[in-house]
Design a protein around this motif. Structure first.
Motif: not given
Length: 583
Positions: A105-106, A109, A223-224, A226-227, A230-231, A234, A421, A425
């Motif tokens: 996943p990283t 992104i 993506l999951d 939780a991610r 943020g993705a 960005t 980030p 949040r």
């Protein structure tokens, strides 16, 4: 398979329809006595079980139309389902389904964000040489201006078309197509010194902007939960970061090498990005089969070209000239006919029924104003920094070089990236509505600062950082708001329409603010003139007014549509949250 056998695979709920908390997401609700049937979305991506009518599914907007036999078979393939039974089912509900897994996943992104940076870089690629384009291309200044206008038009037209194609045929395929257009356009520009091929090449480079909304939708699919926030934050930031970082890079290249190297560089980076996407990014299985709306695409293209040409060329042709007024009238008329047609076609390019939901309408309207605000500082600050300082005549000029100007403005783009980030949040903790409100308020504060602090380069740097921070925060909230209301199978199209609204905002700003700067000038002699200090202040004031308008629009988004979810970083309806609390 019979309906009775399907029903056995569903977990029954108590008569009041509330889910047992201990059972988690695996439970689903059944229809209450006398109520309409429910739509069931299974945790296995892409499979659905439904008892509802086709009209009800269209109303709820979460599942593509399919035959009863298909949905029955899909229901038999999994025992775990999530019920989408509330009106305006939002991103929380579709995000609780198991996402398609990516091997890394990283890396996914990083690759898509790099592509987004490169696509937005195309918008400012020729800014350092715009004054020399007539000399380089052996043409008039008016003809040379089409090198920039063609990119703007191609980006505006290409984004909604790319979004619909991505929903139909796959987001990865369309992303690769956008990058391929960038490669071809860069090579054409690198090989020519003629104005017509340059305009064609720049138009192809503009098509790369479709990569950003398609990339956002692909991240949403892969993506999951939780991610995802943020993705998305960005990826959204790349809209501004690429241009801000690209400006000093482009200035250094043009000052050090031949100007054609600028396009060879973009061609090389685009080829590298194409290979990264081709080898490291897998396709999403979330698609919306159907026929492509060719008539809708042609109609939207004609309307946008007419309106954006009138905006971008109005100052040159004259705002009251027959050409400007004729294009404006034609654009409005075609847009009205296009909207009428889209409401009556089965597979529209842009689903206007979905797009007229309050959260989408207000978010898109705010996007226009935020895009306007971003362009205001981007248009005024470079000129203010580069105007020569002539004591007694142009005391406010700073006399910076193009490279120095780019370096002064680059921290603004970096701030957008660094705040990603934080923006993500904020979307989780307070929700995207209030995140957009904060972003617009910060933009307004930055412009108020610039009104009073515009005498030194460091003051412009500070004001630009504040404005860019607000834009970055706002840009991260917009896709989250759109995805809280748009149907899953129309996610790319909805994000593309939102990106189009931002582009329209920048086009309006470019035309209006250029007129303001040209309305009050100081004659330097020799046929040269520069905007007066008061005209720069007026531009900053207009930028602050646009930001305040975006804040008011964000504040007017109905609370019942959007609510933060702290556990998954998703967006859900208040009604859904209350149902969960009452369970």
């Amino acid at each position: 398979m019979s309906e009775r056998s399907n029903a056995k695979k569903r977990e029954e709920l108590p008569p009041d329809g509330r889910a047992d908390k201990a059972s988690g997401a695996s439970q689903t609700s059944t229809a209450r006595p006398g109520s309409r049937p429910r739509v069931l979305w299974t945790e296995e991506r892409g499979s659905a079980a439904t008892e509802s009518t086709k009209e009800e599914r269209a109303l709820k907007g979460r599942l593509p139309a399919s035959g009863a036999s298909q949905t029955s078979t899909a229901a038999s393939q999994t025992n775990t389902s999530v019920c989408l039974h509330l009106p305006f089912a939002c991103m929380m509900q579709v995000m609780t389904t198991a996402p398609e897994k990516s091997s890394n996943p990283t890396l996914l992104i990083a690759v898509l964000c790099f592509g987004g940076l490169l696509a937005s870089f195309m918008q400012t690629l020729v800014i350092p040489i715009v004054g020399k384009l007539p000399e380089y291309l052996d043409t008039s200044a008016d003809n040379a201006s089409w090198v920039i206008t063609s990119t703007l038009l191609a980006a505006a037209v290409g984004m909604p078309i790319a979004g619909r194609l991505a929903d139909m045929f796959g987001k990865r395929r369309v992303i690769l197509g956008c990058i391929a257009a960038m490669i071809v356009g860069s090579v054409i520009c690198a090989l020519t010194s003629l104005v017509i091929p340059m305009i064609v090449g720049r138009g192809l480079q503009g098509l790369a902007m479709g990569l950003i909304p398609c990339g956002i939708s692909l991240l949403r699919d892969k993506l999951d939960p939780a991610r995802i926030p943020g993705a998305i934050a960005t990826m959204s930031a790349t809209l501004g970061v690429g241009g801000a970082i690209g400006l000093p890079v482009a200035a250094w290249i043009t000052q050090t090498f031949d100007w054609h190297v600028l396009f060879w560089t973009s061609a090389g980076l685009a080829t590298f990005t194409f290979l990264l996407v081709f080898t490291l990014v897998s396709e999403s299985h979330v698609k919306s089969p159907g026929t492509f709306d060719i008539i809708g695409a042609v109609g939207l293209t004609a309307a946008l070209v007419a309106l954006l040409l009138a905006l971008s060329k109005g100052a040159t042709w004259g705002w009251t000239s027959a050409m400007t007024l004729g294009l404006t009238a034609a654009g409005v008329a075609v847009l009205a006919i296009w909207g009428w047609f889209e409401l009556r076609t089965k597979t529209p390019l842009v689903d206007l029924r979905t797009s007229r939901q309050p959260v989408i309408v207000l978010t898109n309207a705010a996007s226009v104003l935020v895009g306007f605000s971003l362009m205001a500082i981007g248009l005024a600050a470079p000129q203010l920094l580069q105007i020569p300082n002539i004591p007694g005549l142009v005391d406010y000029g700073m006399g910076e070089t193009i490279l120095a100007t780019g370096l002064i403005l680059a921290p603004g783009g970096l701030m957008m990236m660094f705040l990603s980030p934080v923006s993500a949040r904020l979307n989780i903790v307070i929700g995207p509505k209030f995140t957009l409100l904060i972003g617009a308020s910060v933009i307004a504060a930055g412009y108020v600062t610039s009104v009073f602090l515009m005498a030194e380069p460091w003051q412009i740097l500070v004001a630009n950082i504040i404005v860019s921070a607000g834009v970055g925060i706002g840009y991260s909230a917009m896709p989250a708001l759109i995805m809280s209301a748009a149907p899953l199978h129309q996610m790319a199209a909805a994000n593309s329409l939102n990106s189009l609204m931002r582009s329209i905002g920048t086009a309006i700003a470019s035309a209006l603010l250029a007129t303001i700067l040209a309305s009050s000038v100081i004659d330097l002699g020799g046929g040269q003139s520069v905007p007066s200090e008061s005209s720069f202040r007026l531009v900053f004031i207009v930028g602050s007014v646009a930001a305040i308008g975006a804040a008011l629009l964000a504040l007017s988004i109905p609370n019942k549509y959007v609510r933060p979810t702290k556990s998954l970083g998703a967006i859900e309806t208040n009604d859904n949250a209350e149902a969960a609390q009452n369970a």
